[in-house]
Design a protein around this motif. Sequence first.
Motif, short mmCIF file in Angstrom:
data_model
loop_
_atom_site.label_atom_id
_atom_site.label_comp_id
_atom_site.label_asym_id
_atom_site.label_seq_id
_atom_site.Cartn_x
_atom_site.Cartn_y
_atom_site.Cartn_z
N ASN A 7 -30.60 -91.05 -18.73
CA ASN A 7 -29.59 -91.83 -17.81
C ASN A 7 -28.12 -91.69 -18.16
O ASN A 7 -27.23 -92.51 -17.66
N LYS A 8 -27.61 -91.15 -19.22
CA LYS A 8 -26.44 -91.09 -19.87
C LYS A 8 -25.75 -89.90 -19.16
O LYS A 8 -26.20 -89.03 -19.06
N ILE A 9 -24.42 -90.14 -18.76
CA ILE A 9 -23.44 -89.15 -18.41
C ILE A 9 -22.66 -88.57 -19.55
O ILE A 9 -22.07 -89.64 -19.98
N CYS A 10 -22.62 -87.33 -19.73
CA CYS A 10 -21.84 -86.77 -20.88
C CYS A 10 -20.96 -85.74 -20.58
O CYS A 10 -21.20 -84.81 -19.82
N ILE A 11 -19.75 -85.79 -21.18
CA ILE A 11 -18.88 -84.74 -21.07
C ILE A 11 -18.46 -84.14 -22.36
O ILE A 11 -18.43 -84.91 -23.29
N VAL A 36 -20.39 -79.53 -18.50
CA VAL A 36 -20.11 -78.36 -19.37
C VAL A 36 -18.62 -77.97 -18.92
O VAL A 36 -18.43 -77.49 -17.72
N ASN A 37 -17.64 -77.96 -20.01
CA ASN A 37 -16.41 -77.81 -19.85
C ASN A 37 -15.85 -76.50 -20.21
O ASN A 37 -16.32 -76.18 -21.46
N GLY A 38 -15.08 -75.70 -19.70
CA GLY A 38 -14.28 -74.51 -20.41
C GLY A 38 -13.25 -74.40 -19.38
O GLY A 38 -12.88 -74.84 -18.40
N ILE A 74 -12.58 -86.35 -14.08
CA ILE A 74 -13.14 -87.71 -14.57
C ILE A 74 -13.36 -88.26 -13.23
O ILE A 74 -14.39 -89.32 -13.05
N MET A 75 -12.33 -88.39 -12.27
CA MET A 75 -12.78 -89.12 -10.94
C MET A 75 -13.68 -88.54 -10.25
O MET A 75 -14.54 -89.28 -9.90
N ASP A 76 -14.09 -87.36 -10.20
CA ASP A 76 -15.09 -86.72 -9.40
C ASP A 76 -16.56 -87.05 -10.09
O ASP A 76 -17.42 -87.30 -9.59
N VAL A 77 -16.66 -87.01 -11.69
CA VAL A 77 -17.63 -87.32 -12.16
C VAL A 77 -18.03 -88.71 -12.04
O VAL A 77 -18.97 -89.43 -11.82
N HIS A 83 -20.46 -93.86 -13.93
CA HIS A 83 -20.04 -94.04 -15.03
C HIS A 83 -20.20 -92.85 -15.90
O HIS A 83 -20.46 -91.70 -15.47
N ILE A 84 -19.53 -93.03 -17.08
CA ILE A 84 -19.52 -92.08 -18.01
C ILE A 84 -19.76 -92.77 -19.27
O ILE A 84 -19.21 -93.82 -19.88
N ASP A 85 -20.87 -92.08 -20.02
CA ASP A 85 -21.14 -92.66 -21.35
C ASP A 85 -20.89 -92.09 -22.51
O ASP A 85 -20.74 -92.69 -23.74
N VAL A 86 -20.97 -90.83 -22.54
CA VAL A 86 -20.58 -89.98 -23.82
C VAL A 86 -19.38 -88.90 -23.47
O VAL A 86 -19.33 -88.14 -22.77
N LEU A 87 -18.39 -88.93 -24.47
CA LEU A 87 -17.29 -87.80 -24.36
C LEU A 87 -17.41 -87.11 -25.83
O LEU A 87 -17.52 -87.90 -26.97
N VAL A 88 -17.78 -85.74 -25.86
CA VAL A 88 -17.59 -85.00 -27.02
C VAL A 88 -16.24 -84.04 -27.05
O VAL A 88 -16.12 -83.38 -26.01
#
Length: 248
Positions: A7-11, A36-38, A74-77, A83-88
Amino acid sequence: MSGLLNNKICIITGSTRGIGKEIALLFAQEGAEVVVNGSTLGSADDWINNSIQKERLHPYYFDITDTKAIHNCIMDVKKKYGHIDVLVNNAAVEFNELIGMISYENMMKMFKVNVFGTIEMIQAVSRVMSRNANGGSIINISSMVGLRGNPGQLVYSATKGAVIAITKSAAKELACKGIRVNSIAPGLTQTEMMEQADFEKLQGRIKNICMGRIAQPKDIAGGCLLLASDYAEYISGQVLPVDGCTII
């Protein structure tokens, strides 16, 4: 897997290959929905489509130095998941140049991505995380060279040292909002860039690693999983070396 990130949302920035890709796959296996970002359009499409976790892997292609593009992501997510829980913060560029041969252009690229991009992402994501009941976790990928330095890596070391300083200051500022900020500092790690390394010099560096081998991307991902999970809910402002116990 154990579902540590259910249930965590991670970027995860810079996650179309290498260490970032391994983090994305592990997080998805542990139950997270992973952004997943690139910066290159379509660069993760093939491996995502072939992954057994593809339903949990969501590609967003944007440049982390582009403030508007970050905001749009960020706004789309947030709109999609609430919510957003984790950013790496994993995205980085590296140019190795000796003192006297340092290119101004390469120096600016490294600071723009490694430092300014990290700050931009923290600013944007922490605004959303601050509305979470349980805050969130921000993990900045630094490097052991940011702690120890290394010949031929003056600028890269400087940017990774800056990431460590960012981690410690952000942790103190965001703690009141329940947001934890930590850093993983990888040692010598098997990535595509390693293929270009001088073999003899590489063997010499491996001899200084007490565990007898260089790190694999999954080793770095494992450290990130710990810091992203609720098991680390009282850990903040720390730098976790993942270097196989390297002799300085």
